[in-house]
Design an enzyme around this catalytic site. Structure first.
Site, PDB file in Angstrom:
ATOM      1  N   TRP A  31      13.786 -37.541 -10.265  1.00  7.21           N
ATOM      2  CA  TRP A  31      12.891 -36.759 -10.864  1.00  7.21           C
ATOM      3  C   TRP A  31      13.291 -35.997 -12.095  1.00  7.21           C
ATOM      4  O   TRP A  31      14.309 -35.091 -11.693  1.00  7.21           O
ATOM      5  CB  TRP A  31      11.859 -36.056 -10.018  1.00  7.21           C
ATOM      6  CG  TRP A  31      10.525 -36.721  -9.595  1.00  7.21           C
ATOM      7  CD1 TRP A  31      10.632 -37.696  -8.529  1.00  7.21           C
ATOM      8  CD2 TRP A  31       9.115 -36.885  -9.964  1.00  7.21           C
ATOM      9  NE1 TRP A  31       9.250 -38.319  -8.595  1.00  7.21           N
ATOM     10  CE2 TRP A  31       8.614 -37.587  -9.227  1.00  7.21           C
ATOM     11  CE3 TRP A  31       8.734 -35.763 -11.181  1.00  7.21           C
ATOM     12  CZ2 TRP A  31       7.086 -37.658  -9.604  1.00  7.21           C
ATOM     13  CZ3 TRP A  31       7.363 -35.968 -11.463  1.00  7.21           C
ATOM     14  CH2 TRP A  31       6.480 -36.826 -10.525  1.00  7.21           C
ATOM     15  N   SER A  65      13.110 -34.351  -5.308  1.00  9.11           N
ATOM     16  CA  SER A  65      13.890 -33.312  -4.673  1.00  9.11           C
ATOM     17  C   SER A  65      13.564 -33.340  -3.271  1.00  9.11           C
ATOM     18  O   SER A  65      14.390 -32.841  -2.461  1.00  9.11           O
ATOM     19  CB  SER A  65      13.188 -32.109  -5.264  1.00  9.11           C
ATOM     20  OG  SER A  65      14.036 -32.096  -6.578  1.00  9.11           O
ATOM     21  N   CYS A  88      15.271 -30.861  -9.687  1.00 11.10           N
ATOM     22  CA  CYS A  88      14.602 -29.945 -10.905  1.00 11.10           C
ATOM     23  C   CYS A  88      13.187 -30.188 -10.534  1.00 11.10           C
ATOM     24  O   CYS A  88      12.557 -31.385 -10.538  1.00 11.10           O
ATOM     25  CB  CYS A  88      14.940 -30.542 -12.249  1.00 11.10           C
ATOM     26  SG  CYS A  88      13.764 -29.717 -13.377  1.00 11.10           S
ATOM     27  N   ASP A  93      -0.136 -29.233 -12.512  1.00  7.79           N
ATOM     28  CA  ASP A  93      -1.701 -28.694 -12.338  1.00  7.79           C
ATOM     29  C   ASP A  93      -2.072 -28.394 -10.887  1.00  7.79           C
ATOM     30  O   ASP A  93      -2.956 -27.594 -10.644  1.00  7.79           O
ATOM     31  CB  ASP A  93      -2.472 -29.555 -13.167  1.00  7.79           C
ATOM     32  CG  ASP A  93      -2.211 -29.667 -14.639  1.00  7.79           C
ATOM     33  OD1 ASP A  93      -1.538 -28.666 -14.979  1.00  7.79           O
ATOM     34  OD2 ASP A  93      -2.691 -30.670 -15.038  1.00  7.79           O
ATOM     35  N   HIS A  96       1.051 -29.054  -5.622  1.00 12.33           N
ATOM     36  CA  HIS A  96       2.229 -29.970  -5.073  1.00 12.33           C
ATOM     37  C   HIS A  96       3.646 -29.313  -5.379  1.00 12.33           C
ATOM     38  O   HIS A  96       4.425 -29.338  -4.394  1.00 12.33           O
ATOM     39  CB  HIS A  96       2.078 -31.212  -6.100  1.00 12.33           C
ATOM     40  CG  HIS A  96       2.630 -32.485  -5.330  1.00 12.33           C
ATOM     41  ND1 HIS A  96       1.798 -33.200  -4.470  1.00 12.33           N
ATOM     42  CD2 HIS A  96       4.094 -32.892  -5.163  1.00 12.33           C
ATOM     43  CE1 HIS A  96       2.820 -34.069  -4.084  1.00 12.33           C
ATOM     44  NE2 HIS A  96       3.873 -34.071  -4.402  1.00 12.33           N
ATOM     45  N   ARG A 135      18.321 -23.958 -18.613  1.00  6.56           N
ATOM     46  CA  ARG A 135      19.296 -23.840 -17.327  1.00  6.56           C
ATOM     47  C   ARG A 135      19.992 -25.244 -17.118  1.00  6.56           C
ATOM     48  O   ARG A 135      20.931 -25.096 -16.135  1.00  6.56           O
ATOM     49  CB  ARG A 135      18.135 -23.557 -16.250  1.00  6.56           C
ATOM     50  CG  ARG A 135      17.785 -22.210 -16.154  1.00  6.56           C
ATOM     51  CD  ARG A 135      16.371 -21.949 -15.416  1.00  6.56           C
ATOM     52  NE  ARG A 135      15.980 -20.669 -15.454  1.00  6.56           N
ATOM     53  CZ  ARG A 135      15.424 -20.073 -16.386  1.00  6.56           C
ATOM     54  NH1 ARG A 135      14.827 -20.758 -17.323  1.00  6.56           N
ATOM     55  NH2 ARG A 135      14.899 -18.737 -16.161  1.00  6.56           N
TER      56      ARG A 135
HETATM   57  C1  DLZ Z   1       5.700 -36.136  -6.490  1.00  4.80           C
HETATM   58  C2  DLZ Z   1       6.542 -34.982  -7.327  1.00  4.80           C
HETATM   59  C3  DLZ Z   1       6.290 -34.318  -8.261  1.00  4.80           C
HETATM   60  C4  DLZ Z   1       4.656 -34.057  -8.559  1.00  4.80           C
HETATM   61  N1  DLZ Z   1       7.066 -33.652  -8.987  1.00  4.80           N
HETATM   62  C5  DLZ Z   1       8.320 -33.654  -8.668  1.00  4.80           C
HETATM   63  C6  DLZ Z   1       9.203 -32.797  -9.618  1.00  4.80           C
HETATM   64  O1  DLZ Z   1       8.743 -31.975 -10.263  1.00  4.80           O
HETATM   65  N2  DLZ Z   1      10.454 -32.603  -9.272  1.00  4.80           N
HETATM   66  C7  DLZ Z   1      11.187 -33.472  -8.037  1.00  4.80           C
HETATM   67  O2  DLZ Z   1      12.122 -33.613  -7.823  1.00  4.80           O
HETATM   68  N3  DLZ Z   1      10.114 -34.558  -7.373  1.00  4.80           N
HETATM   69  C8  DLZ Z   1       8.807 -34.438  -7.798  1.00  4.80           C
HETATM   70  N4  DLZ Z   1       8.044 -35.156  -7.118  1.00  4.80           N
HETATM   71  C9  DLZ Z   1       8.759 -36.406  -6.016  1.00  4.80           C
HETATM   72  C10 DLZ Z   1       8.912 -35.459  -4.650  1.00  4.80           C
HETATM   73  O3  DLZ Z   1      10.193 -34.862  -4.837  1.00  4.80           O
HETATM   74  C11 DLZ Z   1       9.065 -36.844  -3.860  1.00  4.80           C
HETATM   75  O4  DLZ Z   1      10.080 -37.805  -4.318  1.00  4.80           O
HETATM   76  C12 DLZ Z   1       7.977 -37.361  -3.427  1.00  4.80           C
HETATM   77  O5  DLZ Z   1       7.031 -36.590  -2.920  1.00  4.80           O
HETATM   78  C13 DLZ Z   1       8.119 -38.580  -1.950  1.00  4.80           C
HETATM   79  O6  DLZ Z   1       8.584 -37.814  -1.033  1.00  4.80           O
END
Ligand code: DLZ
Length: 166
Positions: A31, A65, A88, A93, A96, A135
């Site tokens: 992500w 993450s 990261c 919004d 979560h 960062r």
């Molecule tokens: C679902 C999600 C969201 C909305 N935002 C991030 C993020 O900003 N950074 C990140 O590393 N992962 C995000 N995820 C995914 C979650 O970490 C995870 O992969 C899912 O909820 C599945 O377990």
């Protein structure tokens, strides 16, 4: 928590132990991969500058993450001297953000206390993309470099403690 007075990205190579012969595992979230890729590059560069050879570190990617806890736990069982977890999370919004940050942070903290191997917290949690860019090689250094310096220091600590126990 301000980092401006304690920026390990400006570390002195001579002030940290040599990492030659040490082994590291790096787990990286996909992500925001523009950010996590830059953090990973910083971590790998720093490990190499401090003597880690290409054969002595392993990089594995996970979807997000939240998956870092499981990945770090598995990596810790492979005979490495330290594990670096890189991710990261950027605020959106909904709540979560808070759940992922808290779940991942608690998971990594639990592992750090319960595994035999130090787990290094390379997760950045920001309010927006600009703060994340600052960062990962921008205005505020690269937190990947800092995670690697910390990993070397903790791997050295672990080795010294083990030596004392002999
Ligand atoms: C679902 C999600 C969201 C909305 N935002 C991030 C993020 O900003 N950074 C990140 O590393 N992962 C995000 N995820 C995914 C979650 O970490 C995870 O992969 C899912 O909820 C599945 O377990």
């Amino acid at each position: 928590m301000a980092t401006s007075n304690h920026n390990l990205s400006d570390y002195d190579v001579n002030a940290i132990p040599s990492a030659q012969g040490m082994k590291f595992g790096i787990v990286v979230s996909q992500w925001n991969d523009n950010i996590t890729g830059a953090l990973l590059n910083g971590a790998v560069r720093t490990l190499k500058v401090n003597g880690v050879s290409d054969n002595d570190f392993c990089v594995m990617r996970v979807p997000g993450s939240f998956e870092l806890t499981y990945a770090a736990q598995q990596m810790a069982r492979t005979g490495v001297d330290a594990v670096i977890a890189i991710g990261c999370v950027i605020r959106g919004d909904t709540p979560h953000f808070d759940y992922i940050c808290e779940g991942t942070t608690n998971g990594l903290a639990y592992l750090n206390a319960s595994q035999d191997v130090p787990i290094i917290y390379g997760l950045i949690t920001t309010n927006n993309m600009e703060q994340a860019l600052d960062r990962c090689g921008g205005r505020l250094g690269n937190k990947g470099d800092e995670a690697a310096v910390t990993a070397i220091q903790m791997a050295d600590f672990r080795r010294k403690v083990r030596e004392q126990q002999k």
